[in-house]
Design an enzyme around this catalytic site. Structure first.
Site, PDB file in Angstrom:
ATOM      1  CB  CYS A  31      -0.928  -0.004   1.204  1.00  9.79           C
ATOM      2  SG  CYS A  31      -0.084   0.210   2.798  1.00  9.79           S
ATOM      3  CB  CYS A  34       3.592  -0.481   3.242  1.00  6.83           C
ATOM      4  SG  CYS A  34       2.760  -1.086   4.743  1.00  6.83           S
ATOM      5  CB  CYS A  87      -0.695  -3.675   2.364  1.00  5.12           C
ATOM      6  SG  CYS A  87       1.082  -3.402   2.514  1.00  5.12           S
ATOM      7  CB  CYS A  90       0.560  -2.726   6.962  1.00  7.33           C
ATOM      8  SG  CYS A  90      -0.651  -2.262   5.687  1.00  7.33           S
ATOM      9  CG  ASP A 325      -5.582  -7.522  66.076  1.00 10.14           C
ATOM     10  OD1 ASP A 325      -5.057  -7.719  64.969  1.00 10.14           O
ATOM     11  OD2 ASP A 325      -5.028  -7.753  67.168  1.00 10.14           O
TER      12      ASP A 325
END
Length: 511
Positions: A31, A34, A87, A90, A325
């Site tokens: 893509c 990328c 793609c 990715c 306590d």
């Protein structure tokens, strides 16, 4: 945004080679985002462009080059780019998950979650096989453009999750009307899942069998393949070995990965104060023995149940500066405490609003009262633990003696200071605390006769001192004790904590 070749960062030194690299990556099916990543682009502003703008920029870069298109690649037909194909680098994350419909889906989820936030960040969990695919693309580029990529590593390539944030962050900010801030305490987390992740990582079972053992990873104990171990394995794997184990360049996925989980989380909020306890049958925290509840309620619940209504948090953790306590009262200015509110939806409260919450807690029960309630920072909570063993406490104990204690003996007791005790873990708590001998100091004490067999003992001691055991001796496990100091058998009927001398949290007026 218009872009020119001069504005684009590229590993290549000349326009012709850059154009050839673009063509090569397009043939692999990458893509536009990328392609820019593998060119070496790391400018956030570049990736903020719309996908069509990025395509136009890439075409412009090729047109500007006088070089002929590179036709040396022998790419299979099914590897050619297509608009509807994910793609291979990715897995489609930088394609379909940056469009308006998906960003609107995120906005709708956040709106329905009803969080208060003034900024936000995004965190992505990306399929681990993306690491392998990115390396495969890089190996392919080394094969085609050795002089450009022989010294380029995965660390030089902008990460998928970073590019996604650079692009989606500002767009989501405009939609949510708050800024995108990587230091925000409100996180929108996205989980991406790719069905073939395990299949694509299986090569490591043969490559590093000692690291990737199926039997080491049981259900609920982590993933067999994770970013840490896959990243390390890839770093140690040669390009030649990867060529034998994985498709170079990587195949175009037949399906896009899915974003199957969106969730919002906020960093914890901390609210502190001091509490008083006026009931001798109320534990500090919920008390269970063998799964059965031993007390109807607790200090923690009487405070935290009211906080839940206002802060709408998922869970809470109650901590106090020590504990008394069940049968001991907490008097005076109270015991410091802090509640860690996990993933709170509402966080904006004025001092007056917090004061009203305190009033609500106090009005609901006469057994527990709260003062100085306030929101504090995480760093400030360290004061609670740091002062736990350094602080001092004062007590009032109603005691019994087997014989009459002479006035001289009471005065002698009252004159003692800095009495060092050696206390073995009391029998009553030995089931939940390790056996040890602890050295504790009684700084001051005073004894006052009530009748022939009863006296009142006031003490100022080091934190962590077992007062009951100091009085009755715990079968000699605490020495010295009141029996050895007076020469008469002593026991304790009733104990009250008068003060916890820790200056935290800050005192508030009218609180």
């Amino acid at each position: 945004m218009d872009a020119t070749m001069e504005q684009v960062e590229s590993f290549a030194n000349d326009d012709s080679t850059t154009a050839d690299i673009i063509t090569c990556l397009e043939k692999c099916g990458c893509c536009p985002r990328c392609i820019f990543r593998f060119l070496g682009e790391k400018s956030a502003s570049r990736f903020k462009c719309y996908q069509e703008t990025l395509k136009e920029t890439l075409n412009d870069m090729k047109k500007r080059s006088s070089a002929e298109p590179d036709t040396s690649d022998n790419i299979d037909v099914d590897m050619s780019p297509s608009n509807d194909q994910p793609c291979p680098a990715c897995l489609g994350i930088l394609q379909q998950y940056l469009d308006k419909p998906f960003l609107t889906k995120i906005k709708d989820y956040v709106t329905k979650a009803e969080y208060e936030f003034k900024s936000f960040l995004c965190s992505l969990t990306v399929p681990v096989c993306v690491l392998i695919r990115e390396r495969a693309v890089l190996v392919h580029l080394r094969d085609k453009f050795k002089s450009v990529y022989e010294s380029v590593t995965e660390a030089d390539i902008a990460r998928v999750k970073d590019v996604w944030k650079w692009t989606a962050g500002p767009l989501l900010g405009d939609s949510l009307l708050v800024p995108f801030d990587q230091k925000s305490n409100f996180d929108i987390a996205l989980m991406f899942n790719y069905p073939r992740t395990f299949k694509e990582c299986e090569m490591f079972l043969d490559y590093q069998p000692d690291v990737f053992k199926r039997r080491k990873f049981k259900r609920g104990q982590g993933e067999l393949f994770n970013r840490a171990n896959v990243g390390k394995a890839l770093k140690e794997m040669s390009d030649q070995r990867l060529r034998r184990a994985f498709q170079i360049p990587p195949t175009i996925p037949k399906v896009i990965c899915e974003c199957d989980d969106i969730r919002c989380t906020r960093e914890p909020l901390y609210i502190a104060g001091r509490y008083n306890k006026y009931n001798r049958f109320l534990s500090q925290t919920p008390w269970f023995v063998d799964g059965k509840r031993k007390s109807e309620s607790s200090v923690e619940e009487k405070i935290c149940d009211h906080l839940k209504k206002h802060f709408n948090h998922s869970d809470s953790k109650f901590s106090a500066s020590g504990r008394e306590d069940v049968d001991v009262l907490m008097l005076g200015t109270g015991r410091p405490f802090v509640v860690e509110l996990l993933d709170p939806h509402k966080v904006t409260f004025s001092k007056e609003a917090v004061k009203n919450i305190q009033k609500e807690i106090n009005a609901a029960s006469s057994e527990v009262q709260v003062r100085h309630l306030q929101i504090v920072t995480k760093e400030a909570t360290n004061n609670l633990k740091e002062g736990e063993m350094e602080k001092t406490k004062t007590y009032s104990a109603l005691c019994w003696s087997a014989a009459v204690l002479p006035q001289e003996k009471l005065e002698e007791i009252s004159s003692m200071t800095n009495v060092v005790l050696h206390q073995k873990t009391p029998i009553r708590v030995l089931h939940r605390r390790p056996l040890a001998t602890r050295e504790r100091t009684v700084y001051t004490m005073s004894a006052e006769r009530i009748d022939d067999h009863h006296f009142k003992l006031n003490l100022e001691t080091q934190a962590g001192t077992y007062i009951k055991e100091f009085v009755h001796g715990d079968f000699g496990r605490t020495t010295p004790n009141m029996s050895t100091l007076t020469g008469v058998e002593c026991d304790i009927f009733q104990l009250d904590v008068l003060s916890v001398l820790l200056d935290w949290p800050a005192s508030l007026e009218d609180s």
